[in-house]
Design a protein around this motif. Structure first.
Motif, short mmCIF file in Angstrom:
data_model
loop_
_atom_site.label_atom_id
_atom_site.label_comp_id
_atom_site.label_asym_id
_atom_site.label_seq_id
_atom_site.Cartn_x
_atom_site.Cartn_y
_atom_site.Cartn_z
N GLY A 110 -48.74 29.91 1.81
CA GLY A 110 -49.11 29.91 0.41
C GLY A 110 -48.01 29.44 -0.52
N LYS A 111 -46.92 28.87 0.02
CA LYS A 111 -45.81 28.41 -0.80
C LYS A 111 -45.99 26.93 -1.14
N GLU A 112 -45.65 26.59 -2.39
CA GLU A 112 -45.73 25.20 -2.83
C GLU A 112 -44.52 24.42 -2.32
N VAL A 113 -44.78 23.21 -1.83
CA VAL A 113 -43.74 22.35 -1.26
C VAL A 113 -43.99 20.93 -1.75
N LEU A 114 -42.93 20.26 -2.20
CA LEU A 114 -43.00 18.85 -2.56
C LEU A 114 -42.33 18.05 -1.45
N LYS A 115 -43.07 17.20 -0.77
CA LYS A 115 -42.52 16.31 0.25
C LYS A 115 -42.35 14.95 -0.41
N THR A 116 -41.11 14.45 -0.43
CA THR A 116 -40.84 13.20 -1.14
C THR A 116 -40.07 12.20 -0.29
N MET A 117 -40.20 10.95 -0.70
CA MET A 117 -39.37 9.86 -0.20
C MET A 117 -38.81 9.15 -1.42
N TRP A 118 -37.57 8.65 -1.33
CA TRP A 118 -36.95 8.02 -2.49
C TRP A 118 -36.24 6.72 -2.13
N LEU A 119 -36.10 5.88 -3.16
CA LEU A 119 -35.28 4.67 -3.10
C LEU A 119 -34.27 4.76 -4.23
N LEU A 120 -32.99 4.64 -3.92
CA LEU A 120 -31.95 4.61 -4.93
C LEU A 120 -31.40 3.19 -4.99
N ARG A 121 -31.40 2.62 -6.19
CA ARG A 121 -30.86 1.28 -6.39
C ARG A 121 -29.58 1.41 -7.20
N ALA A 122 -28.47 0.99 -6.61
CA ALA A 122 -27.18 0.99 -7.29
C ALA A 122 -26.88 -0.42 -7.79
N GLU A 123 -26.16 -0.49 -8.89
CA GLU A 123 -25.74 -1.79 -9.41
C GLU A 123 -24.64 -2.34 -8.52
N VAL A 124 -24.72 -3.64 -8.22
CA VAL A 124 -23.66 -4.32 -7.48
C VAL A 124 -23.17 -5.50 -8.31
N SER A 126 -22.50 -8.69 -7.43
CA SER A 126 -23.03 -10.03 -7.20
C SER A 126 -24.20 -9.99 -6.23
N ILE A 127 -24.92 -11.09 -6.18
CA ILE A 127 -26.07 -11.19 -5.28
C ILE A 127 -25.64 -11.09 -3.81
N LYS A 128 -24.40 -11.45 -3.54
CA LYS A 128 -23.89 -11.33 -2.16
C LYS A 128 -23.86 -9.87 -1.69
N ASP A 129 -23.75 -8.94 -2.64
CA ASP A 129 -23.70 -7.52 -2.30
C ASP A 129 -25.08 -6.84 -2.37
N ASP A 130 -26.11 -7.62 -2.60
CA ASP A 130 -27.46 -7.06 -2.73
C ASP A 130 -27.88 -6.25 -1.51
N TRP A 131 -27.43 -6.67 -0.33
CA TRP A 131 -27.80 -6.01 0.92
C TRP A 131 -27.44 -4.53 0.94
N LYS A 132 -26.44 -4.13 0.19
CA LYS A 132 -26.00 -2.73 0.24
C LYS A 132 -26.38 -1.93 -1.01
N ALA A 133 -27.25 -2.49 -1.85
CA ALA A 133 -27.54 -1.88 -3.14
C ALA A 133 -28.65 -0.83 -3.11
N THR A 134 -29.45 -0.78 -2.06
CA THR A 134 -30.59 0.14 -2.02
C THR A 134 -30.47 1.09 -0.83
N MET A 135 -30.63 2.38 -1.14
CA MET A 135 -30.65 3.42 -0.11
C MET A 135 -32.03 4.06 -0.12
N VAL A 136 -32.43 4.60 1.03
CA VAL A 136 -33.72 5.27 1.15
C VAL A 136 -33.49 6.62 1.82
N GLY A 137 -34.31 7.59 1.43
CA GLY A 137 -34.18 8.91 2.04
C GLY A 137 -35.40 9.77 1.75
N THR A 138 -35.34 11.00 2.23
CA THR A 138 -36.42 11.96 2.00
C THR A 138 -35.82 13.27 1.51
N ASN A 139 -36.60 14.02 0.76
CA ASN A 139 -36.23 15.37 0.33
C ASN A 139 -37.46 16.25 0.35
#
Length: 149
Positions: A110-124, A126-139
């Motif tokens: 009977g307990k409320e639970v929020l199951k989530t997935m997220w995308l975090l976009r960080a500023e980089v 240059s476009i060369k660093d785009d590959w490392k700008a997005t992280m994904v996870g769950t909470n």
């Protein structure tokens, strides 16, 4: 019907009461996730829109953590009252933004639970660093109860 039947009936009703009384999951309120981050969601309006605040417990930056605003939307036509939702956190202390999507559930206890997935976009820089700008996870969030409860 033996003498134990009324006792078993009362016992089974007592065990089901918490589940039946909280069968609807409501986004509004205070939540804490598996990392210790706190989130407050204010009232959800008739369109399913809501505002709130997010106080993260973790960061990849060296900046001081600050409470950050969030805004989101809940899908209002869920017949099971276990709504899907999404929200964006615009971090007040860094040049990044996170989008969350998830569903509000009521678990077996009977307990409320929020199951989530997220995308975090960080500023980089240059476009060369785009590959490392997005992280994904769950909470997983659970309702934060006051000390009185």
């Amino acid at each position: 019907m033996g003498p134990a039947t009324p006792f078993l009936l009362v016992l089974s009703l007592a065990m089901l009461a918490p589940v039946l009384s909280t069968s609807k999951c409501v986004l509004t309120g205070r939540w804490v996730n598996d990392l210790g981050s706190n989130m407050t969601i204010m009232a959800v309006n008739e369109k399913g829109e809501f505002l709130g605040s997010y106080h993260t417990a973790v960061t990849a930056t060296g900046n001081d953590i600050k409470v950050s605003p969030l805004q989101g939307s809940q899908h209002r036509t869920n017949k099971n009252s276990q709504a899907t939702f999404g929200f964006t956190v615009n971090w007040s202390f860094s040049d990044s933004i996170t989008v969350f999507t998830g569903q509000c559930f009521v678990d077996e206890e009977g307990k409320e639970v929020l199951k989530t997935m997220w995308l975090l976009r960080a500023e980089v820089d240059s476009i060369k660093d785009d590959w490392k700008a997005t992280m994904v996870g769950t909470n997983v969030f659970v309702r934060l109860r006051s000390k009185k409860e």
